[in-house]
Design a protein around this motif. Structure first.
Motif, PDB file in Angstrom:
ATOM      1  N   ARG A   1       0.937  -1.530  -0.019  1.00  0.00           N
ATOM      2  CA  ARG A   1      -0.279  -0.235   0.101  1.00  0.00           C
ATOM      3  C   ARG A   1       1.107   0.798   0.171  1.00  0.00           C
ATOM      4  NH1 ARG A   1      -4.985   0.829   4.496  1.00  0.00           N
ATOM      5  NH2 ARG A   1      -3.158  -0.167   5.594  1.00  0.00           N
ATOM      6  N   THR A   2       0.972   2.230  -1.263  1.00  0.00           N
ATOM      7  CA  THR A   2       1.953   3.153  -1.374  1.00  0.00           C
ATOM      8  C   THR A   2       0.062   4.268  -1.576  1.00  0.00           C
ATOM      9  OG1 THR A   2       1.862   2.752  -3.576  1.00  0.00           O
ATOM     10  CG2 THR A   2       3.440   2.305  -2.518  1.00  0.00           C
ATOM     11  N   PHE A   3       1.040   5.234  -0.551  1.00  0.00           N
ATOM     12  CA  PHE A   3       0.279   6.755  -0.035  1.00  0.00           C
ATOM     13  C   PHE A   3       0.884   7.767  -0.982  1.00  0.00           C
ATOM     14  CE2 PHE A   3      -0.298   3.907   3.376  1.00  0.00           C
ATOM     15  CZ  PHE A   3      -1.700   4.130   3.979  1.00  0.00           C
ATOM     16  N   ASP A   4       2.157   7.767  -0.851  1.00  0.00           N
ATOM     17  CA  ASP A   4       2.542   9.134  -1.593  1.00  0.00           C
ATOM     18  C   ASP A   4       2.731   8.894  -3.495  1.00  0.00           C
ATOM     19  OD1 ASP A   4       2.627  11.409   0.235  1.00  0.00           O
ATOM     20  OD2 ASP A   4       3.527   8.915   1.248  1.00  0.00           O
ATOM     21  N   ASP A   5       2.570   9.775  -3.595  1.00  0.00           N
ATOM     22  CA  ASP A   5       3.244  10.258  -5.141  1.00  0.00           C
ATOM     23  C   ASP A   5       4.904  10.891  -5.332  1.00  0.00           C
ATOM     24  OD1 ASP A   5       3.767  10.884  -8.171  1.00  0.00           O
ATOM     25  OD2 ASP A   5       2.104  11.774  -8.496  1.00  0.00           O
ATOM     26  N   PRO A   6       6.196  10.464  -5.720  1.00  0.00           N
ATOM     27  CA  PRO A   6       7.185  10.832  -5.466  1.00  0.00           C
ATOM     28  C   PRO A   6       7.851  11.466  -6.439  1.00  0.00           C
ATOM     29  CG  PRO A   6       7.107   8.314  -6.813  1.00  0.00           C
ATOM     30  CD  PRO A   6       6.386   8.548  -5.753  1.00  0.00           C
ATOM     31  N   SER A   7       6.419  12.062  -7.604  1.00  0.00           N
ATOM     32  CA  SER A   7       7.116  13.200  -8.076  1.00  0.00           C
ATOM     33  C   SER A   7       6.401  14.697  -7.322  1.00  0.00           C
ATOM     34  CB  SER A   7       6.377  13.608  -9.313  1.00  0.00           C
ATOM     35  OG  SER A   7       4.868  13.431  -9.118  1.00  0.00           O
ATOM     36  N   ILE A   8       5.448  13.842  -6.395  1.00  0.00           N
ATOM     37  CA  ILE A   8       5.084  15.402  -5.083  1.00  0.00           C
ATOM     38  C   ILE A   8       5.836  15.477  -4.525  1.00  0.00           C
ATOM     39  CG2 ILE A   8       3.389  15.925  -3.734  1.00  0.00           C
ATOM     40  CD1 ILE A   8       1.513  14.758  -7.139  1.00  0.00           C
ATOM     41  N   THR A   9       6.819  14.360  -3.231  1.00  0.00           N
ATOM     42  CA  THR A   9       6.317  14.048  -1.917  1.00  0.00           C
ATOM     43  C   THR A   9       8.014  13.694  -2.561  1.00  0.00           C
ATOM     44  OG1 THR A   9       4.622  12.417  -1.081  1.00  0.00           O
ATOM     45  CG2 THR A   9       6.664  12.628  -0.111  1.00  0.00           C
ATOM     46  N   ASP A  10       8.863  14.003  -1.662  1.00  0.00           N
ATOM     47  CA  ASP A  10      10.356  13.722  -1.012  1.00  0.00           C
ATOM     48  C   ASP A  10      10.367  12.004  -1.259  1.00  0.00           C
ATOM     49  OD1 ASP A  10      12.679  13.509   0.559  1.00  0.00           O
ATOM     50  OD2 ASP A  10      12.810  14.843  -0.512  1.00  0.00           O
ATOM     51  N   VAL A  11      11.488  11.758  -1.710  1.00  0.00           N
ATOM     52  CA  VAL A  11      11.346  10.334  -2.392  1.00  0.00           C
ATOM     53  C   VAL A  11      11.894   9.793  -0.855  1.00  0.00           C
ATOM     54  CG1 VAL A  11      12.118  10.719  -4.751  1.00  0.00           C
ATOM     55  CG2 VAL A  11      13.563  10.319  -2.980  1.00  0.00           C
TER      56      VAL A  11
END
Length: 277
Positions: free
Chosen positions: A180-190
């Motif tokens: 389950r992934t909650f973040d988009d790494p193009s937006i959230t710091d990796v």
């Protein structure tokens, strides 16, 4: 890894209620702790204060909505997360170093840059190409053992190895491996992405770190490829498929279901499941 289940309960509560005003007192009360004690354990587990975590998630989740819901006004998105127009623009720029309007204008181009595999440059699929890989499905609820982390999706392979060794005794022929992934790494710091590694189990499992992943209606991208191509698959869904389809992403969070994985060459067959309404 976040091992304190009270902190995980707080994170779940925040993520489910991120669209409204949340106070530190409310979060602590929800977890049945005093405000000052819970603030200490939350920061010890996550590296962030409760207030900072809430503010960051609001900014990143609202940015994601600006990205995938292009017909909505910036004002409308800001209101959804509890901000007046002028306040939203100010807080957004403080966090993302760009105004909401410029963020929306440039995010499609930025999404082509793979922050997890920097040597990779994405190419957009056409809507027809993307649509061929997607089916609309109603998925069941999944009762799972989970471990939660805040970190880099690049570490998933190592994390999975430790997880499977730890819970090997719970595996059966019917076991599903989910992520389950909650973040988009193009937006959230990796290095600040929130994710759960999960294994389906019988509801009679007595481990503390169990939860239900909510099912329902999903757009399911049937992925076959290498680990460094997963980011591009997601970005094609977010930037190509959703804007041209009549579906919208709802308030639930997406997850992946693994069907097979060759750990030596990192070739995978999996479903990328995005909740829709």
């Amino acid at each position: 890894m976040i091992t304190n289940e009270a902190v995980n309960q707080a994170i779940d509560y925040i993520m489910k209620n991120i669209g409204r005003e949340l106070s530190v007192e409310e979060i602590a009360e929800h977890c049945h702790f005093s405000k000052f004690y819970f603030c200490r354990i939350f920061k010890a587990e996550t590296g962030e204060s409760i207030y900072s975590f809430i503010k960051r998630v609001k900014m990143e989740q609202s940015a994601f909505r600006l990205k995938v819901e292009r017909k909505r006004t910036i004002t409308d998105v800001g209101y959804e997360y509890g901000y007046s127009p002028s306040n939203y623009s100010t807080v957004f720029k403080q966090h993302h170093q760009v105004t909401p309007a410029n963020f929306r204008r440039n995010i499609c181009r930025k999404s082509l840059e793979n922050p997890l595999f920097c040597q990779e440059d994405n190419k957009w699929e056409t809507f027809a190409e993307c649509n061929q890989k997607i089916s609309i499905e109603t998925l069941e609820d999944y009762y799972v053992i989970y471990e939660r982390r805040i970190g880099n999706y690049h570490n998933l392979s190592q994390d999975w190895g430790m997880f499977l060794d730890k819970y090997q005794e719970y595996m059966t022929e019917e076991t599903l491996l989910l992520e389950r992934t909650f973040d988009d790494p193009s937006i959230t710091d990796v290095d600040s992405c929130l994710y759960d590694i999960c294994m389906s189990v019988d509801k009679e499992c007595t481990l503390e770190n169990t939860c239900i992943i909510q099912g329902g209606k999903f757009a399911v991208y049937h992925f076959k490829g290498f680990a460094n191509e997963i980011y591009a698959a997601y970005q094609n869904m977010f930037n190509v498929w959703f804007p041209q389809s009549h579906y919208e992403i709802d308030e639930r969070y997406g997850f992946e279901i693994y069907h097979s994985a060759d750990c030596e060459n990192m070739y995978m067959i999996m479903d990328l499941c995005i909740p829709i309404r």
